[in-house]
Design an enzyme around this catalytic site. Structure first.
Site, mmCIF file in Angstrom:
data_model
loop_
_atom_site.group_PDB
_atom_site.id
_atom_site.type_symbol
_atom_site.label_atom_id
_atom_site.label_comp_id
_atom_site.label_asym_id
_atom_site.label_seq_id
_atom_site.Cartn_x
_atom_site.Cartn_y
_atom_site.Cartn_z
ATOM 1 N N GLY A 13 15.009 79.040 205.322
ATOM 2 C CA GLY A 13 14.672 79.056 206.468
ATOM 3 C C GLY A 13 13.394 77.875 206.642
ATOM 4 O O GLY A 13 13.615 76.829 206.496
ATOM 5 N N LYS A 78 -3.189 66.180 218.890
ATOM 6 C CA LYS A 78 -3.372 65.270 217.821
ATOM 7 C C LYS A 78 -3.433 63.798 218.156
ATOM 8 O O LYS A 78 -2.147 63.410 218.929
ATOM 9 C CB LYS A 78 -2.663 65.440 216.612
ATOM 10 C CG LYS A 78 -3.032 64.355 215.525
ATOM 11 C CD LYS A 78 -1.845 64.587 214.325
ATOM 12 C CE LYS A 78 -1.935 63.412 213.363
ATOM 13 N NZ LYS A 78 -1.069 63.507 212.299
ATOM 14 N N THR A 336 3.974 62.909 207.850
ATOM 15 C CA THR A 336 5.518 62.551 208.265
ATOM 16 C C THR A 336 6.259 63.662 207.397
ATOM 17 O O THR A 336 7.716 63.498 207.779
ATOM 18 C CB THR A 336 5.684 61.183 207.196
ATOM 19 O OG1 THR A 336 5.305 61.223 205.927
ATOM 20 C CG2 THR A 336 5.320 60.121 207.907
#
Length: 491
Positions: A13, A78, A336
């Site tokens: 998960g 952000k 990333t």
């Protein structure tokens, strides 16, 4: 041999697993069953997550409302990353998601800024950089276009996506995998659970985290190690209470003795962590340095994470494809991790929705593209290290003198000699991002293109001054980030 996948099993998960499942059930529209198998015994790496602007594309494609998402994940906006002490102690810069004017042609803004010998930060010519510096935020408009991303709780995001995926038809099986059976041709046939259940499938998506249960374990796919360029191999993570009303719309990355510390602001708390290299700093000392960075009361004990930078040689082998940490890991300096998950999902969805059986060359092209994406981002992260002027610790002396990948060497040489921001295919970051780091690290070309001199100095100075003033005036009228966020949340 061609293959068609009608039973897709997602192993694990967390953010990767449920992002994958949500995309599959949404995009395939019932053409295949999607089953997520996860164990409650295996913990999720749940730290405050900072992301890349592409996360908005993912959310939009699967139909997630932004306000609902932010409420469910205690998220915030952000605008980029504030880098502190990377060039030298006391020097900082922003890598934001805006632009610095036209990057090409005789009116190139950065070139005129450099040519005039201006000492002010280039970031003052970038709208979201100034917004971040002032703690302001507005949503983009036709008059003010820029990219933005989010900070959010990764565990809450996984739970949010799980609910969505289950509502759209995904199956959820809890159980610990104790064995993996394979067909004679090497493909995975089924998962055996500890309670005797057998989960069969045609395609298995390995989202089992660093364990890499299927790709690294069952199929023993080799690991390509990046640690000689990116030596960090551990992180201490610790959440704190939110300090004060102000909510900064950016991540902070502060260079320390043996690595760097992150700060990720959420609505109700602040995520702190220290990414470090055990080759250059003791684990306990790294923990102490994290605690010294905290700006609020800890709400949990610091937790130690271990990892190795790099990726599996292939990401898709036989009928197993790895997505997320099971495929590889790059330190989170440029946020990333979620982007790489999303990139892999996008590649997979293109193939699964093509309306034809898949062939071996499809897997080969998938693997080649994924390897290049990892390599391009690897080079961008290395750029932050190799330009440092710091020599005050063993880590910084090492990264300032290490041999670089040839792909990075070449593009740095082009920039240093001729001011060319070279781009390859499969880039994770565009030329603007590379410029932000070059400028922030005071790394400029040795010579200027003569065409830049065709613009009279007084005209260039006036244009830069007017642009800087217009940006400052525009940002001054914007609301503080926390107030805008409250409006979006309906509070």
């Amino acid at each position: 041999m061609s293959q068609k996948y009608e039973r897709i099993v997602v192993v694990g998960g967390g953010s990767a697993g449920w992002m994958t499942a949500a995309a599959l059930v949404t995009g395939l529209k019932g053409r295949a069953t999607v089953e997520v198998v996860e164990s409650e015994e295996i913990g999720i790496i749940g730290v405050g997550e900072a992301t890349f602007p592409s996360i908005r594309n993912y959310n939009q494609l699967i139909g997630i409302d932004e306000a609902e998402f932010l409420r469910a994940t205690t998220g915030s906006y952000k605008l980029g990353i504030h880098f502190c002490d990377w060039l030298e102690v006391g020097r900082d810069y922003f890598h934001t998601f805006g632009h610095f004017g036209n990057l090409y042609g005789s009116q190139t803004l950065w070139a005129q800024h450099r040519r005039l010998g201006l000492t002010e930060p280039l970031g003052l010519q970038c709208v979201p950089t100034v917004m971040a510096m002032k703690g302001r935020f507005v949503l983009p408009s036709e008059q003010q276009e820029f990219k933005y991303a989010y900070h959010f709780d990764a565990v809450q995001y996984a739970a949010f996506l799980r609910k969505l995926a289950l509502q759209r038809g995904a199956r959820h099986t809890l159980g610990r995998i104790v064995d993996v059976s394979r067909h004679a041709d090497g493909n995975v046939a089924a998962l055996q659970l500890d309670d005797g259940r057998r989960i069969e499938g045609d395609l298995f998506v390995d989202c089992s985290g660093f364990r890499s249960l299927l790709l690294g374990g069952t199929l023993a796919e080799p690991f390509v190690d990046f640690s000689h360029w990116l030596p960090v191999d551990g992180a201490w993570a610790c959440p704190t209470e939110r300090a004060g009303e102000e909510l900064t719309p950016y991540t902070r990355a502060t260079a320390l003795e043996g690595g760097w510390a992150w700060r990720i602001p959420l609505q109700n708390r602040t995520g702190h962590g220290h990414v470090f290299s055990s080759r250059f700093i003791d684990v306990d000392r790294a923990r102490d340095q994290l605690l010294a960075q905290l700006d609020g009361k800890p709400v949990a004990e610091p937790r130690l994470l271990r990892f190795k930078t790099g990726h599996r040689r292939r990401f898709w082998v036989d009928n197993v494809i790895a997505i997320g940490l099971s495929s590889g890991f790059l330190e989170p300096l440029e946020s990333t991790s979620i982007y790489l998950v999303q990139d892999a999902i996008a590649r997979l969805m293109v193939l699964l929705t093509a309306g034809r059986p898949l062939h071996e060359n499809d897997r080969a092209l998938f693997n080649e593209g994924a390897v290049r994406r990892f390599s391009r981002i690897r080079d961008f992260i290395i750029l932050h290290y190799c330009l440092t002027r710091r020599r005050d610790s063993e880590l910084w002396r090492h990264v300032s003198s290490m041999a670089l990948p040839e792909t990075l060497n070449f593009r740095m040489e082009l920039w240093r000699r001729y001011g060319v921001l070279h781009e390859y295919d499969e880039e994770g970051f565009d030329a603007t991002s590379w410029l932000a780091v070059h400028a922030g690290m005071d790394h400029w070309p040795e010579r200027e293109d003569p065409v830049f001199a065709e613009v009279p100095p007084e005209l260039a100075a006036s244009a830069l001054r007017d642009r800087r003033a217009a940006i400052a005036a525009s940002v001054e009228r914007m609301p503080p980030h926390h107030r805008l966020l409250q409006q979006v949340l309906g509070r």
